[in-house]
Design a protein around this motif. Structure first.
Motif, PDB file in Angstrom:
ATOM      1  N   ARG A   1      18.410   9.773 -80.341  1.00  0.00           N
ATOM      2  CA  ARG A   1      19.918  10.216 -80.052  1.00  0.00           C
ATOM      3  C   ARG A   1      20.629   9.232 -79.189  1.00  0.00           C
ATOM      4  O   ARG A   1      21.837   8.873 -79.618  1.00  0.00           O
ATOM      5  CB  ARG A   1      19.791  11.562 -79.158  1.00  0.00           C
ATOM      6  CG  ARG A   1      19.241  12.777 -79.834  1.00  0.00           C
ATOM      7  CD  ARG A   1      19.682  13.936 -79.018  1.00  0.00           C
ATOM      8  NE  ARG A   1      18.800  14.254 -78.059  1.00  0.00           N
ATOM      9  CZ  ARG A   1      17.597  14.560 -77.726  1.00  0.00           C
ATOM     10  NH1 ARG A   1      17.202  15.150 -79.056  1.00  0.00           N
ATOM     11  NH2 ARG A   1      16.845  14.700 -76.634  1.00  0.00           N
ATOM     12  N   ARG A   2      19.835   8.200 -78.334  1.00  0.00           N
ATOM     13  CA  ARG A   2      20.610   7.222 -77.334  1.00  0.00           C
ATOM     14  C   ARG A   2      21.142   6.367 -78.330  1.00  0.00           C
ATOM     15  O   ARG A   2      22.219   5.772 -78.353  1.00  0.00           O
ATOM     16  CB  ARG A   2      19.928   6.825 -76.472  1.00  0.00           C
ATOM     17  CG  ARG A   2      19.565   7.708 -75.302  1.00  0.00           C
ATOM     18  CD  ARG A   2      18.823   6.894 -74.167  1.00  0.00           C
ATOM     19  NE  ARG A   2      18.367   7.524 -73.080  1.00  0.00           N
ATOM     20  CZ  ARG A   2      17.436   7.666 -72.618  1.00  0.00           C
ATOM     21  NH1 ARG A   2      16.305   6.880 -73.174  1.00  0.00           N
ATOM     22  NH2 ARG A   2      17.011   8.623 -71.848  1.00  0.00           N
TER      23      ARG A   2
ATOM     24  N   GLU B   1      12.514  11.423 -79.757  1.00  0.00           N
ATOM     25  CA  GLU B   1      13.867  12.463 -79.970  1.00  0.00           C
ATOM     26  C   GLU B   1      15.042  11.748 -79.124  1.00  0.00           C
ATOM     27  O   GLU B   1      16.125  11.482 -79.661  1.00  0.00           O
ATOM     28  CB  GLU B   1      13.795  13.802 -80.076  1.00  0.00           C
ATOM     29  CG  GLU B   1      12.890  14.429 -81.086  1.00  0.00           C
ATOM     30  CD  GLU B   1      13.465  14.332 -82.410  1.00  0.00           C
ATOM     31  OE1 GLU B   1      14.886  14.538 -82.360  1.00  0.00           O
ATOM     32  OE2 GLU B   1      13.006  14.196 -83.525  1.00  0.00           O
ATOM     33  N   ARG B   2      14.879  11.483 -77.818  1.00  0.00           N
ATOM     34  CA  ARG B   2      15.611  11.095 -76.797  1.00  0.00           C
ATOM     35  C   ARG B   2      16.131   9.715 -77.294  1.00  0.00           C
ATOM     36  O   ARG B   2      17.261   9.396 -77.318  1.00  0.00           O
ATOM     37  CB  ARG B   2      15.109  11.182 -75.438  1.00  0.00           C
ATOM     38  CG  ARG B   2      15.876  11.328 -74.298  1.00  0.00           C
ATOM     39  CD  ARG B   2      15.524  11.539 -73.176  1.00  0.00           C
ATOM     40  NE  ARG B   2      14.738  13.060 -73.126  1.00  0.00           N
ATOM     41  CZ  ARG B   2      13.313  12.897 -72.691  1.00  0.00           C
ATOM     42  NH1 ARG B   2      12.715  12.005 -72.102  1.00  0.00           N
ATOM     43  NH2 ARG B   2      12.786  14.135 -72.624  1.00  0.00           N
TER      44      ARG B   2
ATOM     45  N   PRO C   1       9.198  14.172 -77.725  1.00  0.00           N
ATOM     46  CA  PRO C   1      10.568  14.214 -76.942  1.00  0.00           C
ATOM     47  C   PRO C   1      11.143  12.961 -76.467  1.00  0.00           C
ATOM     48  O   PRO C   1      12.451  12.821 -76.895  1.00  0.00           O
ATOM     49  CB  PRO C   1      10.344  15.288 -75.845  1.00  0.00           C
ATOM     50  CG  PRO C   1       8.984  16.089 -76.227  1.00  0.00           C
ATOM     51  CD  PRO C   1       8.097  15.087 -77.202  1.00  0.00           C
ATOM     52  N   GLU C   2      10.245  11.994 -76.233  1.00  0.00           N
ATOM     53  CA  GLU C   2      10.652  10.749 -75.826  1.00  0.00           C
ATOM     54  C   GLU C   2      11.284   9.869 -77.315  1.00  0.00           C
ATOM     55  O   GLU C   2      12.405   9.362 -76.990  1.00  0.00           O
ATOM     56  CB  GLU C   2       9.614   9.963 -75.265  1.00  0.00           C
ATOM     57  CG  GLU C   2       9.153  10.380 -73.901  1.00  0.00           C
ATOM     58  CD  GLU C   2       8.026  11.522 -74.242  1.00  0.00           C
ATOM     59  OE1 GLU C   2       7.421  11.733 -74.977  1.00  0.00           O
ATOM     60  OE2 GLU C   2       7.851  12.297 -73.192  1.00  0.00           O
TER      61      GLU C   2
END
Length: 130
Positions: A104-105, A100-101, A97-98
């Motif tokens: 996205r940023r 992916e985040r 998840p990190e």
């Protein structure tokens, strides 16, 4: 010697009737040319046109034959071609998840930078004419 003369006389007499049997050819009237130049020229043109038509027909038949052979060769080559192997879709890489985040940023920052650059170009194009 007399035998030779007798033989020559017999040969001449035998040849004379043959010449008499030759069919008479058409004789033109006195003062008229022996052949009609216009008719001769028209016949020559007609013969040439027939020759050219036959030549064109021959070329057309050859072109159709070549086209058919080319089509058959192409079909033969396509049939002999190995089919391409079916590639399975690539497996999506699983990320944490990190990660992916962070992706996205960074994508959002790239979109903002692009919109900002396009906005500057639009503002410059929309400037008042001086």
């Amino acid at each position: 010697m007399t035998a030779r003369r007798a033989l020559a006389a017999v040969l001449l007499l035998a040849a004379a009737p043959v010449q008499a049997q030759v069919p008479q050819t058409w004789q033109p009237r006195p003062g008229v040319p022996a052949f009609d130049q216009d008719r001769y020229q028209a016949d020559q043109h007609r013969y040439e046109m027939e020759r050219l038509r036959a030549q064109a027909d021959q070329r057309e038949a050859f072109a159709r034959q070549q086209e058919t052979e080319a089509r058959l060769n192409r079909q033969r080559l396509e049939a002999a071609r190995q089919p391409e192997p079916v590639q399975p879709p690539p497996v999506r890489v699983l990320r944490s998840p990190e990660e992916e985040r962070a992706l996205r940023r960074s994508a959002e920052e790239r979109r903002r930078a692009l919109a900002n650059g396009v906005g500057q170009i639009d503002a410059w194009l929309d400037r008042p004419a001086s």
